[in-house]
Write a protein that holds these residues in place. Sequence first.
Motif, PDB file in Angstrom:
ATOM      1  N   UNK A 292     -63.245-164.890  64.475  1.00  0.00           N
ATOM      2  CA  UNK A 292     -62.134-165.714  64.253  1.00  0.00           C
ATOM      3  C   UNK A 292     -60.796-165.243  65.021  1.00  0.00           C
ATOM      4  N   UNK A 537     -52.405-178.396  75.498  1.00  0.00           N
ATOM      5  CA  UNK A 537     -51.293-177.625  75.420  1.00  0.00           C
ATOM      6  C   UNK A 537     -51.421-176.354  74.869  1.00  0.00           C
TER       7      UNK A 537
ATOM      8  N   UNK B 604     -60.395-169.837  63.360  1.00  0.00           N
ATOM      9  CA  UNK B 604     -61.473-169.917  64.673  1.00  0.00           C
ATOM     10  C   UNK B 604     -61.212-170.950  65.775  1.00  0.00           C
ATOM     11  N   UNK B 605     -60.136-171.467  65.576  1.00  0.00           N
ATOM     12  CA  UNK B 605     -59.654-172.644  66.618  1.00  0.00           C
ATOM     13  C   UNK B 605     -59.075-171.769  67.761  1.00  0.00           C
ATOM     14  N   UNK B 606     -59.359-172.134  69.067  1.00  0.00           N
ATOM     15  CA  UNK B 606     -58.600-171.684  70.258  1.00  0.00           C
ATOM     16  C   UNK B 606     -57.065-171.895  70.281  1.00  0.00           C
ATOM     17  N   UNK B 607     -56.463-171.026  70.823  1.00  0.00           N
ATOM     18  CA  UNK B 607     -54.784-171.284  70.848  1.00  0.00           C
ATOM     19  C   UNK B 607     -54.476-172.427  71.702  1.00  0.00           C
ATOM     20  N   UNK B 608     -55.180-173.656  71.674  1.00  0.00           N
ATOM     21  CA  UNK B 608     -54.922-174.741  72.622  1.00  0.00           C
ATOM     22  C   UNK B 608     -55.073-175.986  71.855  1.00  0.00           C
ATOM     23  N   UNK B 609     -54.093-176.956  72.050  1.00  0.00           N
ATOM     24  CA  UNK B 609     -54.104-177.907  71.014  1.00  0.00           C
ATOM     25  C   UNK B 609     -53.905-179.481  71.976  1.00  0.00           C
TER      26      UNK B 609
END
Lengths: 658, 658
Positions: A292, A537, B604-609
Amino acid sequence: MASSSTATPSSAAVPVAPENSARRGTAVADVRLSPNGFWGRRQEVNGAATLAHCLDWIERLGWLENIDRVARGEVTVERAGWQFSDSEIYKLLEAMAWELGRRDDAELEATFASVVARVAAAQDDDGYLGTAFGHPGLPPRYSDLAMGHELYNMGHLLQAAVARVRTAGDDLLVEVARRAADHICREFGGDGRDGICGHPEIEVGLAEFGRAVGEPRYLAQARLFVDRRGHGSLPVPPLQSAEYFQDDTPVIDAEALRGHAVRALYLSAGAVDVAVHDGDVALLDALRGQWDHTVERRTYLTGGMGSRHQDEGFGDDFELPTDRAYCETCAGVASVMFSWRLYLATGEVRYADLIERTLFNVIATSPAADGRSFFYANPLHQREAGAVPTDGVNARAEGGTRAPWFEVSCCPTNVARTFASLPAYVAAVDSSGDGSTDGDVAVLMQYADGRAVIGDVVLDVQTRYPDDGLIRITVLEAPDAESTLRLRVPAWASDAVLTEPGAESHPVAPGWADVRRAFVSGDVVTLDLRLAPRFTFPDPRIDAVRGTVAVERGPLVLCLESTDLPGDATIDDVSVDTTSAPIASGDGASVTAIVADPDERTPGALPFTSAPATPLRAGATELALVPYHRWAERGPSTMRVFIPTADGTDSTAATDGR
Amino acid sequence: MASSSTATPSSAAVPVAPENSARRGTAVADVRLSPNGFWGRRQEVNGAATLAHCLDWIERLGWLENIDRVARGEVTVERAGWQFSDSEIYKLLEAMAWELGRRDDAELEATFASVVARVAAAQDDDGYLGTAFGHPGLPPRYSDLAMGHELYNMGHLLQAAVARVRTAGDDLLVEVARRAADHICREFGGDGRDGICGHPEIEVGLAEFGRAVGEPRYLAQARLFVDRRGHGSLPVPPLQSAEYFQDDTPVIDAEALRGHAVRALYLSAGAVDVAVHDGDVALLDALRGQWDHTVERRTYLTGGMGSRHQDEGFGDDFELPTDRAYCETCAGVASVMFSWRLYLATGEVRYADLIERTLFNVIATSPAADGRSFFYANPLHQREAGAVPTDGVNARAEGGTRAPWFEVSCCPTNVARTFASLPAYVAAVDSSGDGSTDGDVAVLMQYADGRAVIGDVVLDVQTRYPDDGLIRITVLEAPDAESTLRLRVPAWASDAVLTEPGAESHPVAPGWADVRRAFVSGDVVTLDLRLAPRFTFPDPRIDAVRGTVAVERGPLVLCLESTDLPGDATIDDVSVDTTSAPIASGDGASVTAIVADPDERTPGALPFTSAPATPLRAGATELALVPYHRWAERGPSTMRVFIPTADGTDSTAATDGR
């Protein structure tokens, strides 16, 4: 060399098969990928070109001759290659074994047998196998645990033997591996040397080989190696650190992956193996937490890992430079190994999501279309077009062009073994009985045109994915009773639509989408993932990409290549108008862009000024973005994935309306 | 060892004195810096603490014992230190020699003589001097030109001898250097080995030593080394490139500095020396062009050079990451050497401007206030607070805390020799007769409280610079006729005001400000550089700092340290409101800042949105910024020089009004 084993080819011809796991990947022969599809085409090229290409280079550079010289008992005067060159032979044998498990090929079988025979001839009586230590003219065995790679090499031997025993049954390679594993258990067991290898890999090798041949001692030895790590026992070479080797902190205590990326990821994969085998929930939880943290803060949009050329290593949190992104291809392979094991352990969809991202944007990026040249590093921004290596060998990992071979050439064989075993990651049987189901669940998690046997369900999958988001699944065989087909809806697929047999279409949210019914042959399930290109983004804490945007389309990260620029514009003059949505175009997208001329500056003045720059702006123009995985295929180019936004808003303020 | 030379202490006791140059720096004894001033204090600490500190470490680690062992003819079994450890002894001798030229110190003189005697005893009969090659137990001389550093070491010996011959006249060190230089000319002359050293330094050493003792052969040999470089003659070690050694392109053809930064800068300094000596305008122009290109595109706001930890090297154009900025202290020293030579050759102010920037923000940043610990790398963003090295040695160049010594410990002695010779860079006599003047011009270019003899002008300088911008210059002696006092108005000083004796104040533009008159003793000239803190914006082509701003005050780059943050805020939560001008505060400034809480994200999510982040914002607050040169002096901290702007505008669009 006579075998005493009774091991036979397993129906579970997969790289990882924890005996106490409720989930198991599909055997390599059970998923037939269409040669016209994205992955099927790559698998074909891998079998037809890459395997021979790798063997040719390994032979040409004398890495197999190293083996022969040891077999002949000759004194080594000058040894070809690095201390880890043996591992390339074993990774290639692993790739060949999976390939032979997928299709018959008498010539490949003969080549495989011939290489195995040479390897077997070099094995010492006590099972030790290695060409850089412990023979005439070489340093003593295990005299350089930090950098010697002896156990690393044998770890890859064991993984090759796993592939062989599960696809063809016991044979000479398996016997060689068993003798090597026995040697390691004697030498490094509880009563032996209290040592570990500077490059993890033996852990994952021992654990799976132990499962494959039913030998718990090997799993126990893998556990010992995992537990011994992180206590600073490895001597740290000059200018190096214990973190590089993950010998700074025990696996159970670490918060994030750190140090050399491939080392960290191979270690993590092996640690999941032993945690699952031992039912060690605390260790598994620690590893899940590290995954994570690493994904949230140390992973690129491509799924790439490793921010630094120095140490080929992870960086600090949010240290994700695009131009110096290392994102080694092998780290992508190792990341898939780690994530796959976590999927098997937990059944959670996010691990499969990251596998898809990494497969399409790291691993598929590495090889050229002909399977004979490769990227080693996978940066997200190339400022200067690379040069084509003149003699075929790229001495350094960088360069911006694919190279046939490298000074350290770990990536080509790693791509080869991954492509050859790809079916194992496409689908799985889940027997956990979680959620609303109590029988086996057929899980389809990667989408590729082809045919899949998933337990007692047989599916025909028709799709042009990732060029198109429509996936049409026809049930060819299914049990008479109710059963569940579980489909992965990727995290990015916010508009996905599912159509069950004889029913209206309905939206499905990202995650698992279950279709439960008494399937009959001919039933069709369609999933439309809707691949409209989208802006992505960055988190404002990533300094390297502040004020930029990326474009993705389905599982693919897109990029702007200089090849697609008008006139004499350069890649760094472009900004994107994010008020106009990107439009699908070919297998990529087009965006509304502005090409600016940078200001003229005073000669010899620093690139810093008392007022923000106001570049002259030409009118808006449409620019094509192409899938990142095929950048530099049209010749050397400059490239960027993250492009500055033209609308004057950085990512922290776009919604402030200023 | 009898000397046959007639060399005596030169009135030009300076590191660089091209005999055909119209400009010459002030002798080390001619500029007396007040011990209360910024530089005078550092010079005092250098003499009182740093010299002994360095000698202590060099002795303790056995680097002087290496010399003794060679002198005794013993077989070396295990050699302490790297192959370049001798150079630290010579750089320390150089520092001691300059220090002894500045002030009498019998104890230091005795220490100096004792070290010189040990060095002399280790010299071979033919003049060769070195402890890593060519003696029992060691590889043969010049058997590893790429990495052996033999000529590099002797180059530093020659620079030490320059300091000695110009401050004390001929002595044993000078004799040893002469014999070494003769050996090198025999061995590597036109009829000798066609080789170069992997680490440039011998060029600058030979050129200046040749001038100091009047031996043109040494200058000719320096020229040979410069001309031989760039033709790929050095064998490239594994995983390395010819660019690392500047052996990829001849100096005359190169467009920018590249490869290992210290190597590139030492080479450039030596190349200017030979270009000026030979009147080679084309070579000088090439070097000036390289300086321009490098400053415009490969130099940090601090003046730091070297963007990459890997290779300690320059990066591509505009590759200027702040967190991984290497900016080695030694590269700062070498940059001053290069710029100073270009100033002497051209009289252009920009070279003196960069020297000031580098002195205050790279070289002054390295040592702690007590002169006993040092920064090696000088990043502009520290994400994780460093650790204090437990045993005094920082094995790696990174860390975020100053360390007493390093595994590769080039920086402490380089700081020491620079501080000891600092007066040479403060002022110069310009006899070029350029512009409106025809006599000698007294050029004051760095501002420090003290007294300066500049040719036939003697000045008393009173200033609290850089804490205050007011510089009050009293003429103590001057020629009877008209003469010119030339003052440097730094490029950043857009509001500077000059007051000539008995006249009204008037604004002066950045560049040289000349005051021409028949000075009489007691005349006072004041220059007020007005040190209001100011915002500085990066060129939009520097991806690493897009959407950020830095704050400078006079010659000082400021930074935000975690030490100055409220509550549990972290350095990366802060943005700056650039609509409020920074305000002077102490020796730094305060800015209006906004401290934000980053968004909560999915685990656990990538740092991109899919949408830009909209962090919650607390109200504006005032935050203190401190001079970068004293960061981490209050204990380990996180730090940044470039801070995101809070007003939602990136640097490319702020004036668009959007």
